[in-house]
Enzyme design. Sequence first.
Site, PDB file in Angstrom:
ATOM      1  N   ASN A 174       0.959  -1.271  -0.017  1.00 43.51           N
ATOM      2  CA  ASN A 174       0.018   0.103  -0.028  1.00 43.51           C
ATOM      3  C   ASN A 174       0.797   1.393  -0.003  1.00 43.51           C
ATOM      4  OD1 ASN A 174      -2.386   1.703   2.181  1.00 43.51           O
ATOM      5  ND2 ASN A 174      -2.477   1.418  -0.044  1.00 43.51           N
TER       6      ASN A 174
ATOM      7  N   SER B 160      -1.339   0.577  -5.285  1.00 40.22           N
ATOM      8  CA  SER B 160      -2.543   0.713  -4.835  1.00 40.22           C
ATOM      9  C   SER B 160      -2.555   2.184  -4.593  1.00 40.22           C
ATOM     10  CB  SER B 160      -3.370  -0.196  -3.963  1.00 40.22           C
ATOM     11  OG  SER B 160      -2.586  -0.174  -2.650  1.00 40.22           O
TER      12      SER B 160
HETATM   13  P1  4NP Z   1       3.281  -2.102  -3.319  1.00 41.16           P
HETATM   14  O1  4NP Z   1       4.731  -2.416  -3.565  1.00 41.16           O
HETATM   15  O2  4NP Z   1       2.773  -3.550  -3.213  1.00 41.16           O
HETATM   16  O3  4NP Z   1       2.855  -1.941  -4.933  1.00 41.16           O
HETATM   17  O4  4NP Z   1       3.126  -1.165  -2.459  1.00 41.16           O
HETATM   18  C1  4NP Z   1       5.574  -2.872  -2.346  1.00 41.16           C
HETATM   19  C2  4NP Z   1       5.999  -2.080  -1.406  1.00 41.16           C
HETATM   20  C3  4NP Z   1       6.805  -2.455  -0.298  1.00 41.16           C
HETATM   21  C4  4NP Z   1       6.975  -3.536   0.058  1.00 41.16           C
HETATM   22  C5  4NP Z   1       6.781  -4.806  -1.124  1.00 41.16           C
HETATM   23  C6  4NP Z   1       6.056  -4.329  -2.318  1.00 41.16           C
HETATM   24  N1  4NP Z   1       7.917  -4.118   1.036  1.00 41.16           N
HETATM   25  O5  4NP Z   1       8.354  -5.275   1.049  1.00 41.16           O
HETATM   26  O6  4NP Z   1       7.943  -3.279   1.663  1.00 41.16           O
END
Ligand code: 4NP
Length: 160
Positions: free
Chosen positions: A11, A15
Amino acid sequence: MIRVLFVCLGNICRSPMAEAIFRHEVRLLQLEEKITVDSAGTAGWHQGKPPHEGTRDQLDRYAISYEGMQGRQVNQDDFTNFDYIIAMDDSNMEDLQAEFQLSDNVYVAKLMHFVEEPKEINVPDPYYTGNFDYTYELVTEACEQLLTFILKKHHIDKGE
Ligand code: 4NP
């Protein structure tokens, strides 16, 4: 009121980008009184955080507001409070199906499902690819198609 929730993993990248773009498109058609938008992550790691810098850069470039937006995690109430829950990829869909009770009253689908002949069936995650431009391009096109789908389904005229 038609309520739309976009869901990704963290998030902070996809999104919130979809939320801001979709809200912008809704505003351009002056449909804010009829459609509300939010976003959430299947993971709660970025609770309270603003969108990722890469997402903010894209939104700034196109003068799309993300004011006040903060990360939050999906919860069971979302399946009562929203009419559409729109996931970014198969992994989000699997997590939603595994962790929550999906009711018949909520339409759960992937964003790229709304695009005819899509270049991708999953929205690539720029947190890993680093390519926020490409994700922005895909999300913008798909949000337009999603909005068209919703307006048609609910018999709402554009510009009404
Ligand atoms: P999102 O991407 O799902 O498009 O917001 C990500 C944001 C953070 C992380 C992984 C995917 N993370 O591992 O912190």
